[in-house]
Design a protein around this motif. Sequence first.
Motif, PDB file in Angstrom:
ATOM      1  N   UNK A 233       0.902  -0.772   0.154  1.00  0.00           N
ATOM      2  CA  UNK A 233       0.290  -0.028  -0.064  1.00  0.00           C
ATOM      3  C   UNK A 233       0.752   1.423  -0.235  1.00  0.00           C
ATOM      4  N   UNK A 234       2.586   1.598   0.840  1.00  0.00           N
ATOM      5  CA  UNK A 234       2.636   2.156   0.846  1.00  0.00           C
ATOM      6  C   UNK A 234       3.247   2.676  -0.367  1.00  0.00           C
ATOM      7  N   UNK A 235       4.020   1.831  -1.612  1.00  0.00           N
ATOM      8  CA  UNK A 235       4.098   2.187  -2.200  1.00  0.00           C
ATOM      9  C   UNK A 235       4.106   2.566  -3.462  1.00  0.00           C
ATOM     10  N   UNK A 236       2.472   1.887  -3.283  1.00  0.00           N
ATOM     11  CA  UNK A 236       1.245   2.212  -4.525  1.00  0.00           C
ATOM     12  C   UNK A 236       1.095   3.685  -4.072  1.00  0.00           C
ATOM     13  N   UNK A 237       0.873   4.071  -2.720  1.00  0.00           N
ATOM     14  CA  UNK A 237       0.357   5.464  -2.909  1.00  0.00           C
ATOM     15  C   UNK A 237       1.469   6.148  -3.319  1.00  0.00           C
ATOM     16  N   UNK A 238       2.409   6.086  -2.898  1.00  0.00           N
ATOM     17  CA  UNK A 238       3.401   6.759  -3.186  1.00  0.00           C
ATOM     18  C   UNK A 238       3.611   6.823  -4.835  1.00  0.00           C
TER      19      UNK A 238
END
Length: 257
Positions: free
Chosen positions: A192-197
Amino acid sequence: MSGNGTTPGDDPLQTAVWRLRSRACWADAAELLEPATAAAALQRTELLVERCLYTEAGWEEAEDALRTAEALAHTDEERGAAACERGYLAYAATLHGVRDRADEARAALGRAAALIPPGGPGRALLDFRRGLIAENLTRSPQAARAAYRRAHAGATARPDRLLLSSTWRHLAGLALRDGELTEARHGFAESLRIREELGYLVGTAPALVSLADTEAEPEASRLREEARRLFRLLGGVPTWLARQLAPLPPATGAATA
């Protein structure tokens, strides 16, 4: 599912393609690319195949784009990449019940493996897709985990952050199946963190739902509601997420007004 999003080194065309792709506008992104070279034809194919996976539609356009990419491929790397896309399209058609193309998917990815050397630019993506087949078609979680781990190492080394978000997600899914809740929560959170970034909106709602499956209330409900908001914003894409976001039926005797 490979790519790095918009980075300072991206040219304006690739930035525009990424922004459209990340917002579920695959056809519009594909229109920006003239399939005059093997690389451009392959990128168009990647976009249209991804649309099939997320929308369960556009199969003929993806097949046409793939045939063009195959015709323009001349090097082993180009032929391997086109075979990888054929395998992925056949996998998507099988997964969504359009037609059983599992044998075609395995054969195409096998051809790709013969053409793309270990450590080559497309090898991590190929390993990931072989993991998908092992997990979802062959039902072999051990083989899937091994393939995902190879893909994870390759995506980390390149780096390919979007692919990395997918390897985190699928390794976490296998961990959750095995009851490893802490490991699963960590993997889903990283995805999730990577996709949001990256601003990969079309892949963010599934990541939110997966993380919600590892959280207690009220955090789980908050994550699912955010996923519903994004799902509505993107016009009901990915289509298969609708089943997971459907509201639970009311308890017997509960007030419904």
